[in-house]
Scaffold this motif. Structure first.
Motif, mmCIF file in Angstrom:
data_model
loop_
_atom_site.group_PDB
_atom_site.id
_atom_site.type_symbol
_atom_site.label_atom_id
_atom_site.label_comp_id
_atom_site.label_asym_id
_atom_site.label_seq_id
_atom_site.Cartn_x
_atom_site.Cartn_y
_atom_site.Cartn_z
ATOM 1 N N GLU A 134 0.826 -1.196 0.000
ATOM 2 C CA GLU A 134 0.000 0.000 0.000
ATOM 3 C C GLU A 134 0.867 1.256 0.000
ATOM 4 O O GLU A 134 1.769 1.401 0.829
ATOM 5 C CB GLU A 134 -0.914 0.000 1.229
ATOM 6 C CG GLU A 134 -1.752 1.255 1.414
ATOM 7 C CD GLU A 134 -2.465 1.293 2.748
ATOM 8 O OE1 GLU A 134 -3.367 2.137 2.909
ATOM 9 O OE2 GLU A 134 -2.125 0.478 3.630
ATOM 10 N N PHE A 135 0.562 2.172 -0.901
ATOM 11 C CA PHE A 135 1.243 3.458 -0.927
ATOM 12 C C PHE A 135 0.798 4.313 0.246
ATOM 13 O O PHE A 135 -0.391 4.403 0.544
ATOM 14 C CB PHE A 135 0.945 4.194 -2.239
ATOM 15 C CG PHE A 135 1.300 5.651 -2.205
ATOM 16 C CD1 PHE A 135 2.618 6.060 -2.327
ATOM 17 C CD2 PHE A 135 0.317 6.610 -2.047
ATOM 18 C CE1 PHE A 135 2.949 7.406 -2.289
ATOM 19 C CE2 PHE A 135 0.637 7.953 -2.010
ATOM 20 C CZ PHE A 135 1.960 8.349 -2.132
ATOM 21 N N LEU A 136 1.747 4.965 0.895
ATOM 22 C CA LEU A 136 1.448 5.817 2.039
ATOM 23 C C LEU A 136 1.740 7.288 1.778
ATOM 24 O O LEU A 136 0.904 8.151 2.056
ATOM 25 C CB LEU A 136 2.246 5.372 3.258
ATOM 26 C CG LEU A 136 1.992 3.963 3.765
ATOM 27 C CD1 LEU A 136 2.945 3.655 4.900
ATOM 28 C CD2 LEU A 136 0.550 3.803 4.199
ATOM 29 N N ALA A 137 2.936 7.573 1.305
ATOM 30 C CA ALA A 137 3.353 8.959 1.151
ATOM 31 C C ALA A 137 4.523 9.065 0.187
ATOM 32 O O ALA A 137 5.296 8.124 0.032
ATOM 33 C CB ALA A 137 3.750 9.559 2.502
ATOM 34 N N ARG A 138 4.637 10.211 -0.454
ATOM 35 C CA ARG A 138 5.783 10.490 -1.308
ATOM 36 C C ARG A 138 6.228 11.921 -1.063
ATOM 37 O O ARG A 138 5.453 12.763 -0.625
ATOM 38 C CB ARG A 138 5.448 10.290 -2.784
ATOM 39 C CG ARG A 138 4.531 11.361 -3.353
ATOM 40 C CD ARG A 138 4.227 11.128 -4.810
ATOM 41 N NE ARG A 138 3.360 12.183 -5.333
ATOM 42 C CZ ARG A 138 2.474 12.030 -6.296
ATOM 43 N NH1 ARG A 138 2.318 10.836 -6.860
ATOM 44 N NH2 ARG A 138 1.735 13.052 -6.700
ATOM 45 N N ILE A 139 7.476 12.189 -1.376
ATOM 46 C CA ILE A 139 8.000 13.544 -1.277
ATOM 47 C C ILE A 139 8.863 13.807 -2.499
ATOM 48 O O ILE A 139 9.707 12.998 -2.868
ATOM 49 C CB ILE A 139 8.771 13.764 0.048
ATOM 50 C CG1 ILE A 139 9.170 15.229 0.197
ATOM 51 C CG2 ILE A 139 9.964 12.833 0.155
ATOM 52 C CD1 ILE A 139 9.584 15.585 1.627
ATOM 53 N N SER A 140 8.613 14.930 -3.146
ATOM 54 C CA SER A 140 9.299 15.265 -4.383
ATOM 55 C C SER A 140 10.731 15.694 -4.121
ATOM 56 O O SER A 140 11.165 15.849 -2.974
ATOM 57 C CB SER A 140 8.548 16.372 -5.116
ATOM 58 O OG SER A 140 8.735 17.616 -4.469
ATOM 59 N N LYS A 141 11.460 15.910 -5.198
ATOM 60 C CA LYS A 141 12.841 16.364 -5.091
ATOM 61 C C LYS A 141 12.939 17.722 -4.409
ATOM 62 O O LYS A 141 13.945 18.018 -3.763
ATOM 63 C CB LYS A 141 13.469 16.435 -6.483
ATOM 64 C CG LYS A 141 13.433 15.121 -7.245
ATOM 65 C CD LYS A 141 13.847 15.319 -8.688
ATOM 66 C CE LYS A 141 13.674 14.040 -9.485
ATOM 67 N NZ LYS A 141 14.059 14.221 -10.912
ATOM 68 N N SER A 142 11.886 18.518 -4.538
ATOM 69 C CA SER A 142 11.860 19.844 -3.941
ATOM 70 C C SER A 142 11.171 19.887 -2.581
ATOM 71 O O SER A 142 11.053 20.953 -1.986
ATOM 72 C CB SER A 142 11.185 20.833 -4.888
ATOM 73 O OG SER A 142 9.853 20.454 -5.153
ATOM 74 N N GLY A 143 10.693 18.733 -2.093
ATOM 75 C CA GLY A 143 10.107 18.673 -0.768
ATOM 76 C C GLY A 143 8.600 18.758 -0.699
ATOM 77 O O GLY A 143 8.046 18.911 0.395
ATOM 78 N N VAL A 144 7.913 18.662 -1.829
ATOM 79 C CA VAL A 144 6.452 18.670 -1.840
ATOM 80 C C VAL A 144 5.951 17.263 -1.536
ATOM 81 O O VAL A 144 6.374 16.297 -2.165
ATOM 82 C CB VAL A 144 5.916 19.149 -3.192
ATOM 83 C CG1 VAL A 144 4.391 19.093 -3.210
ATOM 84 C CG2 VAL A 144 6.397 20.561 -3.475
ATOM 85 N N SER A 145 5.041 17.131 -0.581
ATOM 86 C CA SER A 145 4.575 15.826 -0.138
ATOM 87 C C SER A 145 3.156 15.517 -0.589
ATOM 88 O O SER A 145 2.332 16.418 -0.793
ATOM 89 C CB SER A 145 4.657 15.722 1.384
ATOM 90 O OG SER A 145 3.871 16.721 2.003
ATOM 91 N N THR A 146 2.875 14.227 -0.732
ATOM 92 C CA THR A 146 1.559 13.717 -1.094
ATOM 93 C C THR A 146 1.264 12.512 -0.215
ATOM 94 O O THR A 146 2.153 11.704 0.042
ATOM 95 C CB THR A 146 1.508 13.302 -2.573
ATOM 96 O OG1 THR A 146 1.867 14.417 -3.395
ATOM 97 C CG2 THR A 146 0.110 12.831 -2.958
ATOM 98 N N SER B 266 -5.720 7.308 3.740
ATOM 99 C CA SER B 266 -5.744 6.546 4.976
ATOM 100 C C SER B 266 -4.820 7.098 6.056
ATOM 101 O O SER B 266 -5.013 6.800 7.238
ATOM 102 C CB SER B 266 -5.387 5.083 4.697
ATOM 103 O OG SER B 266 -4.087 4.974 4.151
ATOM 104 N N VAL B 267 -3.837 7.901 5.665
ATOM 105 C CA VAL B 267 -2.873 8.402 6.644
ATOM 106 C C VAL B 267 -2.808 9.918 6.705
ATOM 107 O O VAL B 267 -2.030 10.468 7.500
ATOM 108 C CB VAL B 267 -1.464 7.833 6.386
ATOM 109 C CG1 VAL B 267 -1.494 6.312 6.428
ATOM 110 C CG2 VAL B 267 -0.909 8.323 5.053
#
Length: 119
Positions: free
Chosen positions: A46-58, A62-63
């Motif tokens: 399950e995907f939880l979170a990602r953060i881009s090279k510049s620090g933008v998060s998704t 569920s979390v």
């Protein structure tokens, strides 16, 4: 080429907090999109979170509001702060990296770290 090692997993009671870390080596960390996934027994990853090279998060729905991803390019690390933990959060948590996207088959994975939330 890129090696990822997770740490910080363990046993925590429901409602508690835990902070996971992922140390990266073998590549230029600042050039990678980073992410966190988890997999419980008998379930799909399950995907939880990602953060881009510049620090933008998704975040996954569920979390949202409970977990926070961050990165420190100077230390080549990405972290996942987990608050208000629930028993259903129990899983093996994985760090992932890719030059383009971690939500479309990321190229690099860590070995995982176990998180167990007791009731």
């Amino acid at each position: 080429q890129v090696q990822l090692v997770e740490s910080g997993g363990g046993l925590v009671q429901a409602g508690g907090s835990l902070r996971l870390s992922c140390a990266a080596s073998g590549g230029t960390f600042s050039r990678y999109v980073m992410g966190w996934f988890r997999q419980a027994p008998g379930k799909e990853r399950e995907f939880l979170a990602r953060i881009s090279k510049s620090g933008v998060s998704t975040y996954a729905d569920s979390v949202k509001g409970r977990f926070a991803i961050s990165r420190d390019n100077a230390k080549n690390t990405v972290s996942l702060q987990m608050n208000s933990l629930k028993p259903e959060d129990t899983a093996v948590y994985y760090c992932a990296a890719d030059l383009l996207s971690v939500t479309t088959q990321p190229k690099y994975w860590g070995q995982g770290t176990q998180v167990t939330v007791s009731s």
